[in-house]
Design an enzyme around this catalytic site. Structure first.
Site, PDB file in Angstrom:
ATOM      1  N   ASP A 132       0.825  -1.211   0.000  1.00 58.14           N
ATOM      2  CA  ASP A 132       0.000   0.000   0.000  1.00 58.14           C
ATOM      3  C   ASP A 132       0.855   1.255   0.000  1.00 58.14           C
ATOM      4  O   ASP A 132       0.437   2.312  -0.470  1.00 58.14           O
ATOM      5  CB  ASP A 132      -0.890   0.054   1.252  1.00 58.14           C
ATOM      6  CG  ASP A 132      -1.808  -1.140   1.355  1.00 58.14           C
ATOM      7  OD1 ASP A 132      -1.804  -1.969   0.434  1.00 58.14           O
ATOM      8  OD2 ASP A 132      -2.514  -1.245   2.370  1.00 58.14           O
ATOM      9  N   ASP A 222      -3.220   5.154  -2.453  1.00 59.06           N
ATOM     10  CA  ASP A 222      -2.446   4.039  -1.922  1.00 59.06           C
ATOM     11  C   ASP A 222      -1.773   3.379  -3.116  1.00 59.06           C
ATOM     12  O   ASP A 222      -2.388   3.248  -4.196  1.00 59.06           O
ATOM     13  CB  ASP A 222      -3.354   3.009  -1.242  1.00 59.06           C
ATOM     14  CG  ASP A 222      -3.691   3.379   0.201  1.00 59.06           C
ATOM     15  OD1 ASP A 222      -3.411   4.527   0.611  1.00 59.06           O
ATOM     16  OD2 ASP A 222      -4.235   2.509   0.916  1.00 59.06           O
ATOM     17  N   HIS A 272      -8.023  -0.777  -3.165  1.00 55.30           N
ATOM     18  CA  HIS A 272      -6.900  -1.568  -3.649  1.00 55.30           C
ATOM     19  C   HIS A 272      -7.344  -2.482  -4.797  1.00 55.30           C
ATOM     20  O   HIS A 272      -8.238  -3.299  -4.636  1.00 55.30           O
ATOM     21  CB  HIS A 272      -6.237  -2.385  -2.536  1.00 55.30           C
ATOM     22  CG  HIS A 272      -5.777  -1.479  -1.430  1.00 55.30           C
ATOM     23  ND1 HIS A 272      -5.532  -1.930  -0.163  1.00 55.30           N
ATOM     24  CD2 HIS A 272      -5.527  -0.149  -1.401  1.00 55.30           C
ATOM     25  CE1 HIS A 272      -5.150  -0.905   0.591  1.00 55.30           C
ATOM     26  NE2 HIS A 272      -5.146   0.189  -0.155  1.00 55.30           N
ATOM     27  N   ASP A 274      -5.798  -4.926  -6.048  1.00 50.80           N
ATOM     28  CA  ASP A 274      -5.169  -6.247  -6.119  1.00 50.80           C
ATOM     29  C   ASP A 274      -5.985  -7.397  -5.531  1.00 50.80           C
ATOM     30  O   ASP A 274      -5.463  -8.507  -5.365  1.00 50.80           O
ATOM     31  CB  ASP A 274      -3.744  -6.207  -5.534  1.00 50.80           C
ATOM     32  CG  ASP A 274      -3.681  -5.703  -4.110  1.00 50.80           C
ATOM     33  OD1 ASP A 274      -4.723  -5.320  -3.558  1.00 50.80           O
ATOM     34  OD2 ASP A 274      -2.570  -5.702  -3.543  1.00 50.80           O
ATOM     35  N   CYS A 378      -0.524  -8.054  -1.098  1.00 52.88           N
ATOM     36  CA  CYS A 378      -0.470  -6.944  -0.131  1.00 52.88           C
ATOM     37  C   CYS A 378       0.788  -7.020   0.737  1.00 52.88           C
ATOM     38  O   CYS A 378       1.398  -5.992   1.053  1.00 52.88           O
ATOM     39  CB  CYS A 378      -1.647  -6.999   0.828  1.00 52.88           C
ATOM     40  SG  CYS A 378      -3.266  -7.115   0.091  1.00 52.88           S
TER      41      CYS A 378
HETATM   42  N1  ABU Z   1      -5.827  -4.782   0.237  1.00 50.44           N
HETATM   43  C1  ABU Z   1      -6.695  -5.502  -0.591  1.00 50.44           C
HETATM   44  C2  ABU Z   1      -8.067  -5.567   0.034  1.00 50.44           C
HETATM   45  C3  ABU Z   1      -9.129  -5.761  -0.958  1.00 50.44           C
HETATM   46  C4  ABU Z   1     -10.381  -6.349  -0.391  1.00 50.44           C
HETATM   47  O1  ABU Z   1     -10.698  -6.176   0.790  1.00 50.44           O
HETATM   48  O2  ABU Z   1     -11.084  -7.013  -1.155  1.00 50.44           O
END
Ligand code: ABU
Length: 394
Positions: A132, A222, A272, A274, A378
């Protein structure tokens, strides 16, 4: 900072005592995507992690019924920290056993209250997840302007490491995005107050209108909202990245020859990219079936013959307790090269999907570290991947 609190942190004392940044011969900083052969990576640590008080930005991410919203602020239990470190250290070892260099963040005392002229909050967050905070773009590493008040000083955990990279690789550049203020003026405080009473339908409606707690007052993003695909950079607009942040990324990187695109997904908590839209290898993307792309946004991929496959459902119905992330960490994987992927050990269906897509799958036990900031992607930040800056979308 006491070493006892940070048994897994980097920057051994002798490096600091010499007063001279440590030079590591042969160290190389460079990465343009998430799938070329990984040679050097940072893996987060769970040492001394705290659950900070909710702040205007984190409030929107924490589920309404979560104990993290109020009473749970404080240091995580030592038992949970030890177990998370067992997972993270095991992951680091698996990477090292494959010849990948692994660094760990440095120690900063997250227990202290954070106070700036603009805000105060009970504690820092910790040094999970590095993804992040650090954006590796080619030969530079940028410290991102994050929106959670508890993460305002998180970059400090990387300062010594980044200084080493700077001294060791004559082409490496260390950069810092503009520091936000994160005062109450930076947020829609009425939205923050209302948030926990909103239904999923209402939060989705707001998200589709692109209304989040963060305003456009600060430049915010981020690094995990940024997906790098060679010359093209795709940035998710959502809870942690505002339009000013995306404009800043454009102005910074487009003069260097990159093209910056904004992506949006039908997601009521877009945070995010990812666990939403993940590049697997050149020509192949994995999409979260619960978070479809906005109309028209598949075109650039389809026109360039990229295949978009939908991820299979996660193995779990709920995230672990005291976790900020969703169950879709199932698709938050670390790709080691075009044929090899690390997938969380309990995510059997996701492993099978990768197997069918032609990958060698390396199961990694990480679920008990999820609460500390996320999954395998992450938990890491690229330092070096082999390969050049390709043009995948000519
Ligand atoms: N840091 C990725 C979190 C994404 C989600 O909570 O789906």
């Amino acid at each position: 900072v006491s070493n006892d609190l940070y048994p897994n942190a980097s920057t051994p004392l002798e490096r600091k005592e010499s007063g001279v940044p440590y030079v590591r011969p042969g160290l190389h900083v460079e990465s343009y995507n998430d799938f070329d052969p990984l040679r050097h990576v940072i893996v987060g640590i769970a040492d001394n992690q705290h659950i900070p008080e909710a702040c205007p930005a984190s409030n929107e991410k924490i589920p309404a019924d979560s104990p993290m919203r109020g009473g749970k602020a404080g240091r995580r239990t030592q038992e949970s920290i030890d177990r998370a470190n067992e997972c993270l250290n095991g992951f680091a070892k698996q990477l090292e056993d494959r010849g990948i260099i692994v660094d760990r963040p440095g120690a900063v005392d997250w227990h202290q209250r954070i106070t700036t002229p603009d805000f105060t909050i009970s504690s820092g967050f910790g040094v999970m997840p590095p993804r992040d905070c650090l954006l590796t773009m080619g030969k530079s590493i940028l410290m991102a302007p994050m929106s959670f008040r508890s993460r305002y000083f998180e970059y400090l955990a990387y300062v010594d490491l980044l200084r080493e990279y700077f001294e060791s690789d004559p082409e490496c550049l260390i950069e810092q995005a503009p520091r936000p203020r994160l005062s109450d003026d930076s947020f829609r405080m009425d939205y923050v107050a209302a948030y926990e009473h909103l239904s999923d339908e209402e939060t989705m409606a707001r998200s589709l209108r692109k209304e989040y707690s963060t305003k456009e007052t600060d430049i915010l993003f981020d690094a995990a909202d940024v997906m790098r695909l060679g010359k093209d950079i795709f940035v998710q607009h959502g809870l942690t990245t505002n339009l000013a942040g995306i404009r800043w990324i454009k102005r910074k990187y487009e003069p260097q020859g990159f093209r910056v695109h904004t992506l949006s997904f039908e997601d009521n908590h877009p945070i995010h990219i990812d666990a939403t839209f993940c590049p697997l290898r050149p020509g192949l993307m994995l999409l979260n079936p619960h978070r479809p792309l906005f109309k028209g946004q598949r075109e650039i991929f389809e026109k360039n013959d990229w295949q978009i496959v939908e991820a299979v459902n996660p193995a779990w119905d709920n995230p672990p307790p005291l976790c900020y992330s969703s169950t879709w960490l199932s698709m938050n994987t670390l790709i080691l090269d075009h044929k090899t992927v690390c997938v969380e050990a309990s995510e059997k269906a996701q492993q099978e999907q990768f197997d069918k897509l032609g990958f060698e799958v390396i199961p990694v036990d990480l679920r008990d570290a999820y609460a500390f900031g996320g999954g395998l992607h992450c938990a890491t930040a690229d330092v070096w991947r082999e390969g050049q800056c390709e043009d995948y979308f000519p």
